[in-house]
Design a protein around this motif. Structure first.
Motif, PDB file in Angstrom:
ATOM      1  N   ASP A  26       0.770  -1.234  -0.041  1.00 52.22           N
ATOM      2  CA  ASP A  26       0.062  -0.040  -0.042  1.00 52.22           C
ATOM      3  C   ASP A  26       0.773   1.342  -0.083  1.00 52.22           C
ATOM      4  O   ASP A  26       0.255   2.622  -0.432  1.00 52.22           O
ATOM      5  N   ARG A  27       1.860   1.128   0.525  1.00 48.67           N
ATOM      6  CA  ARG A  27       2.816   2.273   0.757  1.00 48.67           C
ATOM      7  C   ARG A  27       3.861   2.569  -0.402  1.00 48.67           C
ATOM      8  O   ARG A  27       3.976   3.938  -1.084  1.00 48.67           O
ATOM      9  N   VAL A  28       4.581   1.324  -0.843  1.00 48.29           N
ATOM     10  CA  VAL A  28       5.544   1.652  -2.029  1.00 48.29           C
ATOM     11  C   VAL A  28       5.104   1.221  -3.258  1.00 48.29           C
ATOM     12  O   VAL A  28       5.897   1.228  -4.235  1.00 48.29           O
ATOM     13  N   GLY A  29       4.141   0.374  -3.413  1.00 49.10           N
ATOM     14  CA  GLY A  29       3.746  -0.500  -4.909  1.00 49.10           C
ATOM     15  C   GLY A  29       3.739  -1.819  -4.684  1.00 49.10           C
ATOM     16  O   GLY A  29       4.858  -2.268  -4.232  1.00 49.10           O
ATOM     17  N   SER A  32      -0.147  -8.136  -2.027  1.00 50.96           N
ATOM     18  CA  SER A  32       0.508  -7.255  -2.909  1.00 50.96           C
ATOM     19  C   SER A  32      -0.308  -7.219  -4.190  1.00 50.96           C
ATOM     20  O   SER A  32      -0.401  -6.013  -4.846  1.00 50.96           O
ATOM     21  N   LEU A  33      -0.888  -8.267  -4.915  1.00 48.29           N
ATOM     22  CA  LEU A  33      -1.770  -8.307  -5.953  1.00 48.29           C
ATOM     23  C   LEU A  33      -2.973  -7.485  -5.492  1.00 48.29           C
ATOM     24  O   LEU A  33      -3.474  -6.770  -6.570  1.00 48.29           O
ATOM     25  N   ALA A  34      -3.759  -7.581  -4.423  1.00 48.38           N
ATOM     26  CA  ALA A  34      -4.685  -6.801  -4.141  1.00 48.38           C
ATOM     27  C   ALA A  34      -4.393  -5.358  -3.955  1.00 48.38           C
ATOM     28  O   ALA A  34      -5.510  -4.539  -4.419  1.00 48.38           O
ATOM     29  N   SER A  35      -3.501  -5.049  -3.220  1.00 48.67           N
ATOM     30  CA  SER A  35      -3.113  -3.368  -3.448  1.00 48.67           C
ATOM     31  C   SER A  35      -2.830  -2.915  -4.554  1.00 48.67           C
ATOM     32  O   SER A  35      -3.442  -1.826  -5.159  1.00 48.67           O
ATOM     33  N   ILE A  40      14.097  -0.949  -4.280  1.00 50.81           N
ATOM     34  CA  ILE A  40      14.456  -0.691  -2.870  1.00 50.81           C
ATOM     35  C   ILE A  40      13.319  -0.178  -2.045  1.00 50.81           C
ATOM     36  O   ILE A  40      12.976   0.637  -2.591  1.00 50.81           O
ATOM     37  N   ILE A  41      13.168  -0.675  -0.865  1.00 48.62           N
ATOM     38  CA  ILE A  41      12.217  -0.112  -0.293  1.00 48.62           C
ATOM     39  C   ILE A  41      12.856   0.224   1.117  1.00 48.62           C
ATOM     40  O   ILE A  41      13.636  -0.335   2.046  1.00 48.62           O
ATOM     41  N   THR A  42      12.742   1.501   1.300  1.00 43.66           N
ATOM     42  CA  THR A  42      13.392   2.343   2.319  1.00 43.66           C
ATOM     43  C   THR A  42      12.511   2.627   3.565  1.00 43.66           C
ATOM     44  O   THR A  42      11.100   2.738   3.316  1.00 43.66           O
ATOM     45  N   LEU A  43      13.047   3.138   4.525  1.00 40.48           N
ATOM     46  CA  LEU A  43      12.302   3.467   5.512  1.00 40.48           C
ATOM     47  C   LEU A  43      11.504   4.806   5.286  1.00 40.48           C
ATOM     48  O   LEU A  43      10.352   5.311   5.808  1.00 40.48           O
ATOM     49  N   GLU A  44      12.091   5.608   4.707  1.00 34.70           N
ATOM     50  CA  GLU A  44      11.701   6.823   4.116  1.00 34.70           C
ATOM     51  C   GLU A  44      10.482   6.362   3.202  1.00 34.70           C
ATOM     52  O   GLU A  44       9.323   7.429   3.122  1.00 34.70           O
ATOM     53  N   SER A  45      10.447   5.676   2.319  1.00 31.61           N
ATOM     54  CA  SER A  45       9.238   5.141   1.324  1.00 31.61           C
ATOM     55  C   SER A  45       8.270   4.748   2.104  1.00 31.61           C
ATOM     56  O   SER A  45       6.997   5.067   1.834  1.00 31.61           O
ATOM     57  N   LEU A  46       8.332   3.986   3.109  1.00 32.22           N
ATOM     58  CA  LEU A  46       7.412   3.514   4.106  1.00 32.22           C
ATOM     59  C   LEU A  46       6.701   4.889   4.754  1.00 32.22           C
ATOM     60  O   LEU A  46       5.529   4.681   5.053  1.00 32.22           O
ATOM     61  N   CYS A 101      -6.818   0.615   1.658  1.00 36.07           N
ATOM     62  CA  CYS A 101      -6.105  -0.155   2.591  1.00 36.07           C
ATOM     63  C   CYS A 101      -6.254  -1.697   2.150  1.00 36.07           C
ATOM     64  O   CYS A 101      -5.926  -2.532   3.066  1.00 36.07           O
ATOM     65  N   ALA A 102      -6.535  -1.788   0.853  1.00 34.76           N
ATOM     66  CA  ALA A 102      -6.835  -3.069   0.434  1.00 34.76           C
ATOM     67  C   ALA A 102      -5.803  -4.302   0.410  1.00 34.76           C
ATOM     68  O   ALA A 102      -6.068  -5.345   1.068  1.00 34.76           O
ATOM     69  N   GLY A 103      -4.534  -3.807   0.395  1.00 36.21           N
ATOM     70  CA  GLY A 103      -3.453  -4.796   0.527  1.00 36.21           C
ATOM     71  C   GLY A 103      -3.224  -5.423   2.050  1.00 36.21           C
ATOM     72  O   GLY A 103      -3.121  -6.504   2.388  1.00 36.21           O
ATOM     73  N   ALA A 104      -3.262  -4.481   3.063  1.00 38.49           N
ATOM     74  CA  ALA A 104      -3.237  -4.512   4.441  1.00 38.49           C
ATOM     75  C   ALA A 104      -4.640  -5.631   4.872  1.00 38.49           C
ATOM     76  O   ALA A 104      -4.217  -6.270   5.698  1.00 38.49           O
ATOM     77  N   LEU A 105      -5.651  -5.090   4.439  1.00 41.58           N
ATOM     78  CA  LEU A 105      -6.891  -5.955   4.816  1.00 41.58           C
ATOM     79  C   LEU A 105      -6.564  -6.990   4.254  1.00 41.58           C
ATOM     80  O   LEU A 105      -7.198  -8.424   4.615  1.00 41.58           O
ATOM     81  N   PHE A 106      -6.517  -7.357   2.866  1.00 38.36           N
ATOM     82  CA  PHE A 106      -6.209  -8.735   2.442  1.00 38.36           C
ATOM     83  C   PHE A 106      -5.269  -9.266   3.135  1.00 38.36           C
ATOM     84  O   PHE A 106      -5.554 -10.581   3.292  1.00 38.36           O
TER      85      PHE A 106
END
Length: 465
Positions: free
Chosen positions: A109-112, A162-165, A236-242, A391-396
């Motif tokens: 949901d945050r970074v793709g 990830s697919l749902a998001s 790359i997934i960083t804390l800033e991107s989150l 928030c579909a990704g987290a809920l899924f």
């Protein structure tokens, strides 16, 4: 069963409010910008390319996942595993599968979702290829295989959230059913491919070849996705991107509590729990069922035919649901209709397996069961995106965590019932009861309106973790 109701297409007041008051809909400007960027839909040509790529990715995901069930009988004979020990190895996958669902959806949901999909595919592809090595070089293969399946569950757990998001952010509502059912059919295509090719490799080259081939093909898919779709961009997934929520954390907690108090959300979670646990049980134990009941039957028949039927069935359910919605039928009623076929009609054929005495009849009933089960891709699996697209990704992930946890219990319980009663009928009865329970809850409480916004207030707040 819900009656389909036809209505005119109206512009959602929630969406209208979001457009009229963009500055008030989010607690921070950064969140508003992030949501606006992630809401841009794919163009039709781009969506088609991604659909094919995600279909292949899901296919390879299941090739890697089903490699162990396909080889379980041979490995059990070689390493002298009992039915309970086999059930422990097969079920350990779902213990790992439980832990990464929510975090995978949150990060997506945050970074793709595409970045999370790429990283996880590279990891579980490598894990699959190394599985035979772990078995050979460990003095206790059951320990190493249980650990390997647990790690596989951890790595593959992020895939569907990830697919749902990704789908909720990039695909319009009237086309989500087809994309999710098409991509979802990759699970059956993967099971079909590994059931056919895997059975042949198992007979000709040994069980190790099944893991080597599926693992290396998965790594190749991840490379091609990185090279040609992400254009070589480092995932790359960083804390800033989150990002950090800061003063928003309190609001987020309150909104999440309100979200889980919604009957429709609870219905989706429980229904998905029942759907996933019964599907995982069938997926894990069907090869053993056919081997025990019809020892002279060809493995490629029962490992191929049911999934060959499931693929067009899944595609048909997606086309049917999107067509009904585009014709003006109530979205919630369409979702309920799809779920009725998935859990209600399929249960009829599952029950018929209890009295089956011939191999062709058993294959026909299992094929019908799997075919109707695929309708859930256009039912409960898409319904989560109707309810909470922000928030579909987290809920899924929450849904899949519950489904994976119940899968652990169901897979182990199935092994226990088989060993204790000596009959497969008890397993099929258990699957039917769980299915009908989930269906009753979904028909009673499911909705399709957005619940990730507070309709009681003049300003609307999308929920973010």
């Amino acid at each position: 069963m819900a009656i389909l109701q036809k209505h005119g297409k109206n512009c959602s007041p929630d969406l209208a409010s979001l457009k009229e008051n963009p500055a008030d809909n989010f607690g921070a400007a950064g969140c508003q910008k992030k949501w606006a960027e992630s809401s841009s839909n794919w163009s039709r040509p781009v969506a088609r390319v991604w659909t094919v790529v995600l279909l292949l990715g899901t296919c390879l995901l299941y090739c890697a996942r089903v490699a162990m069930p396909i080889c379980a009988v041979t490995m059990a004979e070689r390493y002298k595993w009992t039915k309970r020990e086999s059930g422990m190895v097969l079920g350990s996958f779902f213990w790992g599968y439980c832990f990464t669902q929510v975090i995978g959806g949150y990060i997506s949901d945050r970074v793709g979702g595409e970045k999370v999909l790429l990283l996880s595919a590279a990891a579980w592809g490598a894990m699959t290829a190394f599985t035979p090595i772990l078995a050979h070089f460990c003095s206790q293969p059951i320990v190493s295989m249980t650990l390997a399946r647990f790690l596989m569950g951890l790595l593959q757990g992020v895939h569907y959230p990830s697919l749902a998001s990704l789908c909720s952010q990039k695909v319009v509502e009237s086309e989500r059913g087809f994309l999710m059912s098409t991509v979802g059919s990759g699970s059956y295509l993967g099971t079909l491919v590994i059931g056919g090719a895997g059975s042949l490799m198992l007979d000709l080259y040994g069980w190790e070849s099944v893991f080597y081939v599926s693992g290396l093909l998965s790594l190749l898919w991840a490379y091609c996705m990185w090279k040609y779709l992400l254009k070589g961009e480092g995932p790359i997934i960083t804390l800033e991107s989150l990002g950090t929520r800061g003063t928003q954390s309190k609001l987020s907690r309150r909104n999440w509590l309100r979200l889980f108090k919604q009957p429709a959300v609870c219905a989706v979670i429980v229904t998905h729990l029942c759907t996933a646990s019964t599907f995982f049980t069938l997926l894990s134990w069907l090869p053993t069922y056919f081997k025990d009941t019809f020892p002279d039957a060809k493995g490629w028949v029962f490992n191929v035919v049911p999934w060959f039927v499931a693929i067009p069935s899944s595609l048909f359910s997606g086309c049917l649901s999107d067509h009904l919605i585009s014709q003006g039928f109530d979205t919630a009623s369409v979702r309920k209709l799809m779920q009725f076929f998935s859990m209600g009609v399929s249960s009829v054929f599952t029950l018929l397996l209890c009295g089956t005495t011939t191999f062709p009849t058993a294959v026909a009933f299992v094929s019908a069961t799997m075919g109707f089960t695929t309708f859930s891709h256009s039912g409960v699996s898409v319904n989560v995106q109707d309810l909470a697209p922000s928030c579909a990704g987290a809920l899924f992930g929450v849904m899949n965590t519950c489904g994976a946890f119940s899968g652990v219990i169901m897979v182990y319980l199935a092994g226990y019932l088989i060993e204790s009663t000596g009959s497969w009928s008890s397993v099929f009865m258990l699957i039917t009861v769980v299915n009908l329970l989930g269906l009753a809850i979904f028909l009673a409480f499911a909705e399709a309106r957005r619940v990730d916004i507070d309709g009681a207030k003049p300003r609307y707040h999308n929920i973010h973790i």
